[in-house]
Scaffold this active site. Structure first.
Site, PDB file in Angstrom:
ATOM      1  N   ARG A   1       1.131  -0.974  -0.104  1.00  0.00           N
ATOM      2  CA  ARG A   1      -0.340  -0.355   0.256  1.00  0.00           C
ATOM      3  C   ARG A   1       0.689   1.497  -0.218  1.00  0.00           C
ATOM      4  O   ARG A   1       0.862   2.692  -0.815  1.00  0.00           O
ATOM      5  CB  ARG A   1      -1.077   0.075   1.105  1.00  0.00           C
ATOM      6  CG  ARG A   1      -1.365   1.494   0.987  1.00  0.00           C
ATOM      7  CD  ARG A   1      -2.955   1.472   1.993  1.00  0.00           C
ATOM      8  NE  ARG A   1      -2.856   0.760   3.064  1.00  0.00           N
ATOM      9  CZ  ARG A   1      -2.688   0.629   4.367  1.00  0.00           C
ATOM     10  NH1 ARG A   1      -1.721   1.806   4.293  1.00  0.00           N
ATOM     11  NH2 ARG A   1      -2.952   0.056   5.465  1.00  0.00           N
TER      12      ARG A   1
ATOM     13  N   ASP B   1      -5.868  19.487 -14.988  1.00  0.00           N
ATOM     14  CA  ASP B   1      -6.107  17.578 -15.133  1.00  0.00           C
ATOM     15  C   ASP B   1      -5.927  17.272 -16.385  1.00  0.00           C
ATOM     16  O   ASP B   1      -6.601  18.069 -17.632  1.00  0.00           O
ATOM     17  CB  ASP B   1      -7.815  17.709 -15.058  1.00  0.00           C
ATOM     18  CG  ASP B   1      -8.338  16.010 -15.041  1.00  0.00           C
ATOM     19  OD1 ASP B   1      -7.245  15.335 -16.427  1.00  0.00           O
ATOM     20  OD2 ASP B   1      -9.893  15.801 -15.030  1.00  0.00           O
TER      21      ASP B   1
ATOM     22  N   TYR C   1     -14.692  16.840 -16.314  1.00  0.00           N
ATOM     23  CA  TYR C   1     -15.275  14.833 -16.667  1.00  0.00           C
ATOM     24  C   TYR C   1     -16.385  15.295 -15.892  1.00  0.00           C
ATOM     25  O   TYR C   1     -16.722  15.548 -14.571  1.00  0.00           O
ATOM     26  CB  TYR C   1     -14.408  14.504 -15.616  1.00  0.00           C
ATOM     27  CG  TYR C   1     -14.105  12.859 -16.616  1.00  0.00           C
ATOM     28  CD1 TYR C   1     -15.152  12.456 -17.305  1.00  0.00           C
ATOM     29  CD2 TYR C   1     -14.482  12.621 -15.181  1.00  0.00           C
ATOM     30  CE1 TYR C   1     -15.344  11.053 -16.637  1.00  0.00           C
ATOM     31  CE2 TYR C   1     -15.314  11.349 -14.335  1.00  0.00           C
ATOM     32  CZ  TYR C   1     -15.263  10.480 -15.470  1.00  0.00           C
ATOM     33  OH  TYR C   1     -14.919   9.262 -15.728  1.00  0.00           O
TER      34      TYR C   1
ATOM     35  N   LYS D   1      -6.760   6.415 -19.833  1.00  0.00           N
ATOM     36  CA  LYS D   1      -7.348   7.050 -20.583  1.00  0.00           C
ATOM     37  C   LYS D   1      -5.859   6.926 -22.042  1.00  0.00           C
ATOM     38  O   LYS D   1      -5.597   5.522 -22.198  1.00  0.00           O
ATOM     39  CB  LYS D   1      -7.902   8.670 -20.301  1.00  0.00           C
ATOM     40  CG  LYS D   1      -9.007   8.401 -19.876  1.00  0.00           C
ATOM     41  CD  LYS D   1      -9.769   8.188 -20.172  1.00  0.00           C
ATOM     42  CE  LYS D   1     -11.034   7.899 -18.822  1.00  0.00           C
ATOM     43  NZ  LYS D   1     -11.645   8.736 -18.481  1.00  0.00           N
TER      44      LYS D   1
HETATM   45  C1  LIG Z   1     -12.322   9.866 -17.280  1.00  0.00           C
HETATM   46  C2  LIG Z   1     -11.403  10.814 -16.735  1.00  0.00           C
HETATM   47  C3  LIG Z   1     -11.348  11.273 -14.947  1.00  0.00           C
HETATM   48  C4  LIG Z   1     -11.419  10.311 -13.915  1.00  0.00           C
HETATM   49  O1  LIG Z   1     -10.580   8.924 -14.135  1.00  0.00           O
HETATM   50  P1  LIG Z   1     -11.133   7.518 -14.238  1.00  0.00           P
HETATM   51  O2  LIG Z   1      -9.697   6.819 -14.563  1.00  0.00           O
HETATM   52  O3  LIG Z   1     -12.141   7.081 -15.010  1.00  0.00           O
HETATM   53  O4  LIG Z   1     -11.597   7.307 -13.252  1.00  0.00           O
HETATM   54  C5  LIG Z   1     -10.932  12.219 -15.213  1.00  0.00           C
HETATM   55  N1  LIG Z   1     -10.795  13.052 -15.883  1.00  0.00           N
HETATM   56  C6  LIG Z   1     -11.163  13.172 -17.238  1.00  0.00           C
HETATM   57  C7  LIG Z   1     -10.318  14.442 -18.370  1.00  0.00           C
HETATM   58  C8  LIG Z   1     -11.207  11.804 -18.013  1.00  0.00           C
HETATM   59  O5  LIG Z   1     -11.327  11.299 -19.108  1.00  0.00           O
END
Ligand SMILES: *Cc1c(COP(=O)(O)O)cnc(C)c1O
Length: 384
Positions: free
Chosen positions: A49, A172, A101, A197
Site C-alpha cells: 500500500r 487535469d 469531466y 485514457k
Molecule cells: C476519465 C476521466 C477522469 C476520471 O478517471 P477514471 O480513471 O475514470 O477514474 C477524470 N478526468 C478526465 C478528463 C477523464 O477523462
C-alpha cells in the site's frame, strides 16, 4: 541534456539497475509485503500500500514525462482527484471550471460540498478570475481543452494569477497526455491524469496519477495514498507502463486521424459545428500552439438534430458507442446521457452541451476506414 519525450516513454533516464536475469520489461512484483533483512532494516519496501517496485517504476516514468519531481499512482483517475480534495478543509473555496469531466463535477457536488468546501464554477477559458478570488480561495481547478466542449485556457496566465495570490493551480491533463502538454512547466502545481485514457491507451485498465514538482506536495500525496489506500495494484502498474511505451506513436497517429476526420465533418451540411482545437478557426488555436506540442485526438461535433445524433450512434459499426477515450479504438460518446448525465441540464445548456452534441475519441485505425464508417452511419441515419 535529457532524452526527448518519445524516448522517455520507453526508457527511464536515471537508468535503473538491470534485473538480475536481464529482463527487458519491468517485473510485476505481485506481493503484499516485504521481508526485512533485520530489525530496523528495510529493502526500501515494507508493504505494497505504501510502495511496490512495479508501482515505483511506472511513477518514475510518469513523473519524467510531466517534468515533475514525483508522481503517485492511484487506482483510478477519480481516486487521484479525491486525494487532491483532501488538501482542503471545511471553509475552503475553489474556483473550478463548469465544463469538466462529469465524474469530477459529481465529486465536487456530492462529496466535497458535504465536507464543507465551497465552489465557484465558471468558464475559466473566458473569465477574469481575479474578481472571483475570496479570502478563503485555495485553488483553481481546470482542464484544457475541456471535456467535452474543448474550451482552451491560457495556462501561463491562470497559473501566474494563482501564484500571485499564493493559491494552487490543479490541471487535469488527461485529454492532452504528457506527450502534448506539460502544465507543470507553465506554472501549474498539480497535474492529474486518468491513466485509464491515453497513458494506458488500450481500454484494459483503470488508473490515475498525480504529478508535482514541489517536494512538500509530493510528501503529502505519499502520506495520503498510504493512509487512504487507493494505490494502483502491481499488475495494473505493469499494464500502464506497457501502454506508455507506445504513447508517442499512438498520440501522433490518433492526432493525424482526428485532423482528417475534423476536416471531413466540416464539409457536411448536417454537421452544424466541429469543435477541435487543431482547426485554425477554434478560438483556442493560437494558445494551443503556444502552450502545447499538439492538439490531441478528441473532437466534439454538433449535428442538426438530436434525432440524427441518436441514430448515428445506432448506425456506427467499426466505431463503437462507448464512454471513455484515449484508447487504440475510436469511440463515440453521447455526453448528455453518458459522461455528463449528472451535470444539471441547465448547466449543460449554459456550457453549450446540447443533445445534438457527440464526442469522438479518435483511435489509431486507418483514417479511411473510420471516415467510411461515419459516412455510412450518417447515410443510414438519414434514411431511417
Ligand atoms: C476519465 C476521466 C477522469 C476520471 O478517471 P477514471 O480513471 O475514470 O477514474 C477524470 N478526468 C478526465 C478528463 C477523464 O477523462
Amino acid at each position: 541534456m535529457g532524452c526527448n519525450i518519445d524516448t522517455r516513454c520507453i526508457h527511464i533516464e536515471q537508468d535503473e539497475k538491470p534485473d538480475q536475469y536481464g529482463a527487458i520489461s519491468y517485473p510485476i512484483y505481485q506481493t503484499a509485503t516485504f521481508a526485512h533483512p533485520g530489525v530496523g532494516r528495510s529493502t526500501g519496501y515494507d508493504y505494497s500500500r505504501s510502495q511496490n517496485p512495479t508501482r515505483e517504476n511506472v511513477e518514475k516514468v510518469v513523473a519524467s514525462l510531466e517534468n515533475g519531481t514525483d508522481a503517485v499512482a492511484f487506482s483510478s483517475g477519480m481516486a487521484a482527484i479525491s486525494a487532491v480534495m483532501e488538501l482542503f478543509e471545511p471553509g475552503d473555496h475553489l474556483i473550478v471550471d463548469t465544463d469538466l469531466y462529469g465524474g469530477t463535477t459529481r465529486l465536487f457536488e456530492q462529496i466535497s460540498r458535504k465536507n464543507g468546501i465551497a465552489f465557484t464554477g465558471v468558464n475559466i477559458s473566458e473569465t477574469d478570475l481575479e474578481p472571483l478570488l475570496q479570502e478563503n480561495t485555495k485553488a483553481i481547478y481546470l482542464e484544457t481543452p475541456t471535456n467535452p466542449m474543448m474550451n482552451v485556457t491560457d495556462l501561463e496566465k491562470v497559473c501566474g494569477l494563482a501564484k500571485k495570490h499564493g493559491i494552487l493551480t490543479i490541471v487535469d491533463n488527461t485529454f492532452m497526455s504528457p506527450y502534448f502538454q506539460n502544465p507543470l512547466d507553465l506554472g501549474a502545481d498539480i497535474v492529474l491524469h486518468s491513466g485509464t485514457k491515453y497513458l494506458g491507451g488500450h481500454n484494459d485498465t483503470i488508473a490515475g496519477f498525480l504529478v508535482v514538482k514541489d517536494e512538500k506536495l509530493a510528501r503529502t500525496f505519499r502520506e495520503l495514498i498510504q493512509t487512504i489506500g487507493s494505490n494502483l495494484a502491481p499488475f495494473d502498474c505493469f499494464l500502464i507502463r506497457r501502454g506508455i511505451q507506445t504513447l508517442a506513436v499512438r498520440m501522433e497517429k490518433a492526432q493525424s486521424n482526428a485532423i482528417k476526420i475534423a476536416h471531413w465533418l466540416q464539409k457536411r451540411t448536417d454537421v452544424t459545428r466541429v469543435i477541435y482545437p487543431g482547426l485554425s478557426e477554434h478560438p483556442g488555436y493560437e494558445i494551443m500552439k503556444r502552450q502545447a506540442r499538439g492538439f490531441g485526438a478528441m473532437l466534439t461535433f454538433e449535428v442538426e438534430s438530436a434525432g440524427l445524433a441518436l441514430e448515428i450512434l445506432n448506425q456506427i459499426s467499426l466505431i463503437r458507442f462507448a464512454e471513455s477515450l484515449g484508447g487504440t479504438e475510436t469511440l463515440l460518446t453521447y455526453p448528455v446521457t453518458q459522461t455528463h448525465a449528472d451535470v444539471p441540464r441547465e448547466q449543460r445548456e449554459k456550457n453549450g452541451l446540447t443533445d445534438c452534441i457527440l464526442r469522438l475519441s479518435v483511435g489509431i485505425e486507418n483514417p479511411e476506414d473510420l471516415i467510411r464508417d461515419l459516412e455510412k452511419a450518417f447515410r443510414n441515419a438519414h434514411e431511417k
